[in-house]
Each structure stands twice: as structure tokens, then as C-alpha cells.
Design a protein around this motif. Structure first.
Motif, PDB file in Angstrom:
ATOM      1  N   PHE A  30       0.862  -1.184   0.000  1.00 35.35           N
ATOM      2  CA  PHE A  30       0.000   0.000   0.000  1.00 35.35           C
ATOM      3  C   PHE A  30       0.899   1.235   0.000  1.00 35.35           C
ATOM      4  CE2 PHE A  30      -1.773  -3.486   2.418  1.00 35.35           C
ATOM      5  CZ  PHE A  30      -3.018  -3.679   1.840  1.00 35.35           C
ATOM      6  N   GLY A  31       0.840   2.032  -1.058  1.00 36.49           N
ATOM      7  CA  GLY A  31       1.752   3.164  -1.100  1.00 36.49           C
ATOM      8  C   GLY A  31       1.334   4.257  -2.042  1.00 36.49           C
ATOM      9  N   ASN A  32       2.299   5.121  -2.346  1.00 39.56           N
ATOM     10  CA  ASN A  32       2.019   6.322  -3.125  1.00 39.56           C
ATOM     11  C   ASN A  32       1.752   6.039  -4.588  1.00 39.56           C
ATOM     12  OD1 ASN A  32       4.626   5.503  -3.614  1.00 39.56           O
ATOM     13  ND2 ASN A  32       5.531   7.550  -3.525  1.00 39.56           N
ATOM     14  N   GLY A  69       5.749   3.196   0.913  1.00 38.32           N
ATOM     15  CA  GLY A  69       4.514   2.844   1.586  1.00 38.32           C
ATOM     16  C   GLY A  69       4.722   1.778   2.636  1.00 38.32           C
ATOM     17  N   SER A  70       3.764   0.876   2.737  1.00 36.62           N
ATOM     18  CA  SER A  70       3.790  -0.150   3.768  1.00 36.62           C
ATOM     19  C   SER A  70       3.364  -1.483   3.164  1.00 36.62           C
ATOM     20  CB  SER A  70       2.859   0.235   4.920  1.00 36.62           C
ATOM     21  OG  SER A  70       1.526   0.380   4.453  1.00 36.62           O
ATOM     22  N   PHE A 127      -3.185   1.928  10.960  1.00 29.66           N
ATOM     23  CA  PHE A 127      -3.543   0.520  10.857  1.00 29.66           C
ATOM     24  C   PHE A 127      -4.969   0.309  10.358  1.00 29.66           C
ATOM     25  CE2 PHE A 127      -4.409  -3.709  12.808  1.00 29.66           C
ATOM     26  CZ  PHE A 127      -3.361  -4.402  12.225  1.00 29.66           C
ATOM     27  N   GLU A 128      -5.757   1.383  10.275  1.00 29.43           N
ATOM     28  CA  GLU A 128      -7.156   1.265   9.877  1.00 29.43           C
ATOM     29  C   GLU A 128      -7.370   1.843   8.480  1.00 29.43           C
ATOM     30  OE1 GLU A 128      -9.969   2.413  12.836  1.00 29.43           O
ATOM     31  OE2 GLU A 128      -8.592   2.027  14.494  1.00 29.43           O
ATOM     32  N   GLY A 157      -5.882   6.134   5.339  1.00 27.89           N
ATOM     33  CA  GLY A 157      -6.039   4.749   5.752  1.00 27.89           C
ATOM     34  C   GLY A 157      -4.996   3.835   5.154  1.00 27.89           C
ATOM     35  N   SER A 158      -4.432   2.942   5.982  1.00 27.22           N
ATOM     36  CA  SER A 158      -3.447   1.943   5.568  1.00 27.22           C
ATOM     37  C   SER A 158      -2.180   2.546   4.983  1.00 27.22           C
ATOM     38  CB  SER A 158      -4.064   0.964   4.554  1.00 27.22           C
ATOM     39  OG  SER A 158      -5.197   0.327   5.089  1.00 27.22           O
ATOM     40  N   GLN A 159      -1.875   3.782   5.356  1.00 29.24           N
ATOM     41  CA  GLN A 159      -0.688   4.455   4.834  1.00 29.24           C
ATOM     42  C   GLN A 159       0.278   4.794   5.973  1.00 29.24           C
ATOM     43  OE1 GLN A 159      -0.001   5.332   1.439  1.00 29.24           O
ATOM     44  NE2 GLN A 159      -1.701   3.934   1.057  1.00 29.24           N
TER      45      GLN A 159
END
Length: 319
Positions: A30-32, A69-70, A127-128, A157-159
Motif C-alpha cells: 500500500f503506497g504512493n 509505503g507499507s 492501521f485502519e 487509511g493503511s498508509q
């Protein structure tokens, strides 16, 4: 904290199957540059598999050049994971977080800006799925440089977003960081967060896990503390992650006791073993036991070379 050729850095994730049956492993990114996933199947028990963001298929999907990102890891068997970020001759590694690490309050026991050659950044992950409003309170160590100050922001969210970076301290007069800044940080939010504080030396970097209040303990152990031993010395930091003030007392094996009374929530005790303890001889290698109110303490130790180029960090062990 995943990079795909971002500012000269890239990341690999290694996942080990701890179960008794073959595992399927999926990593979601999950990222840019968007979101995507990569999967591996039939990972044998005890074996590990590596997802390298510099190589296909991840690099051919959304983890392209410039990705930041993550990642979230899903496995059909119990698993453990580590990630390694590399670039420009330097490495940064840490274990993956688990679900229980997420909290609406997280603490960083050690934040440094231009002290001992170190610079910090707080990487905060929402985390949400909904946006998170975050407030970071920075508390200077007793007798250390700097003043209390606050930073706020929003994380999608998620970032993951960086906070408390050197540029923030340089631009925020309230932090009083003209001669450096050393202390702790407390992050609060309306969403569950994960916190990864990083410390950057001249060459190497280190990272440690931020602590939720549930991670606190009454006793904390640092099993390896060093003073000028083959050019390496330690700094350890203990934060009050509880809800009430506590006394913090840290005793060295075959050495002195260092203490600080009435430490408010979010604040902490930071000890530079190399320069602040003349009672310890050069070459000292031992352990430190810290105590406080039940459930109140969490901490981190840093081992750094005297030339300021290299360092490593580990979280204190709860007892």
C-alpha cells in the motif's frame, strides 16, 4: 515501511513458516503509487521466502521506482517476518509488527536530533482504513537540550507518514532544537497506529518498535550495555508508557544505580553510558535492570561507535 527504488533505497521482506504444514503467503503493498499483492505457495515448514521489491513480480506491479509505503503479510500457517531496507551502502532492518502492536497511543523512548551524531524520524502507520488524526508530543530528557513541542497531522487509511524529522525540529522554534534535541515522544490518535522510530548515524541507521501502553512492564532488562569497549558505547532510554507518574531506577551489574523520580507519562530517563557515568570503567560490558510502577516501563538501547558512523538498536526485555 517499504521502498521500491525510493531515494536510492529498496526493501526486501523475508517470511518464515513456523507451522507444521506448507504455507501460502501473501504480501499486500500500500503506497504512493497504488496497492498490489504478491503471493507464494507451498512454503515448507521451517523454510522462508523473500519478497524483494527490486525484483519482479513486485517491481513489475505497483512497487515501481519511487514507491514508498507499507506492507501487510498474510499466511495460512503461523509465521514470522523481517524486513531489510538497503541503499547507499547502508542497511536498516527490523522485525515485522503483529496485530497486538497497534494502539491509539504509542511511545518512542528515544528521539534525537543532532545529538551524538544521531537524527530521528518517526514513521507512523495508520492501521485502519479511515484517515487518522495524529498528535505527537515531544518531551525533552531531564537536563538534555530542547523544549517540549507538538506536531499534528493526518494519515490516510493503511498508509505510513514520517513525523518528527530533522526539518520539523529545525523549523519549529518551540522545540528549542538549535543546540540539538534529545527526549521521548508520545503519539495519540483516533485510529490504531503502528510506530517505527528510526535513528540515522553518519552511515548506518537503526530502528525499533514503538510501544503501546499494553507493552509496559514494571521491570525492564538491557542485557548488553557497553562503555568504550572496542570503540563502542551504549545509550539506553526508558519511557513511562503508563497513565501515572513513576519513579525509574536503573542498576548496572557490578556498577552504579541511576534514577529519576516522578517521571510523568510520556517522559523518560535517557542515559549515555559512554559519557555520563564516570563511575563505570572504560571497557565495561554488563547489563542494566530498570524498575518502576507495574506496567509502566518500555525502553530501547543503542550501541554506537565512537566515530558516530555505525549503530545498532534493540528493545529492552520485559521481566
Amino acid at each position: 515501511v517499504i521502498a521500491g527504488s525510493f531515494k536510492g533505497r529498496t526493501t526486501s521482506i523475508s517470511v518464515q513458516n513456523l507451522g507444521s504444514l506448507p504455507a501460502s503467503v501473501v504480501v499486500g503493498f500500500f503506497g504512493n503509487t497504488g496497492s498490489c499483492s504478491e503471493a507464494r505457495t507451498n512454503v515448507p515448514p521451517g523454510a522462508s521466502v523473500t519478497f524483494d521489491q527490486a525484483k519482479p513480480p513486485a517491481s513489475a506491479n505497483c512497487v515501481t521506482n519511487g514507491f514508498s509505503g507499507s506492507a501487510a503479510i498474510f499466511a495460512t500457517q503461523p509465521a514470522s517476518a523481517t524486513w531489510l531496507q538497503r541503499g547507499a551502502g547502508a542497511f536498516l532492518a527490523h522485525n515485522a509488527f503483529v496485530l497486538a502492536d497497534a494502539s491509539t497511543t504509542v511511545h518512542a523512548p528515544l528521539v534525537a536530533q543532532n545529538v551524538g551524531g544521531l537524527q530521528s524520524t518517526l514513521l507512523i502507520h495508520n492501521f485502519e482504513n479511515s484517515p487518522a488524526t495524529v498528535t505527537i508530543e515531544f518531551f525533552p530528557a531531564a537536563g538534555g537540550p530542547g523544549a517540549a513541542c507538538t506536531q499534528t497531522g493526518t494519515i490516510p487509511g493503511s498508509q505510513t507518514r514520517p513525523f518528527g524529522a530533522p526539518a520539523f525540529f529545525a523549523a519549529t522554534a518551540a522545540c528549542g532544537a538549535s543546540n540539538g534535541w534529545l527526549g521521548t515522544a508520545r503519539v495519540t490518535s483516533n485510529r490504531n497506529l503502528l510506530l517505527l522510530p528510526t535513528l540515522q548515524a553518519a552511515v548506518d541507521g537503526a530502528a525499533y518498535k514503538g510501544f503501546s501502553p499494553a507493552a509496559g512492564a514494571g521491570n525492564l532488562v538491557f542485557p548488553s550495555v557497553i562503555k568504550n569497549n572496542f570503540g563502542v558505547s551504549s545509550t539506553f532510554a526508558v519511557a513511562n508508557v503508563g497513565n501515572a507518574a513513576t519513579n525509574i531506577s536503573c542498576t548496572f551489574s557490578n556498577g552504579p544505580t541511576v534514577s529519576q523520580n516522578n517521571v510523568a507519562p510520556g517522559r523518560g530517563l535517557i542515559v549515555n553510558v559512554g559519557s555520563a557515568l564516570p563511575a563505570l570503567p572504560d571497557g565495561y560490558t554488563g547489563m542494566v535492570m530498570c524498575s518502576g510502577n507495574p506496567g509502566s516501563l518500555a525502553g530501547v538501547a543503542v550501541q554506537q561507535t565512537q566515530d558516530g558512523r555505525s549503530l545498532a538498536a534493540y528493545e529492552g526485555f520485559l521481566q
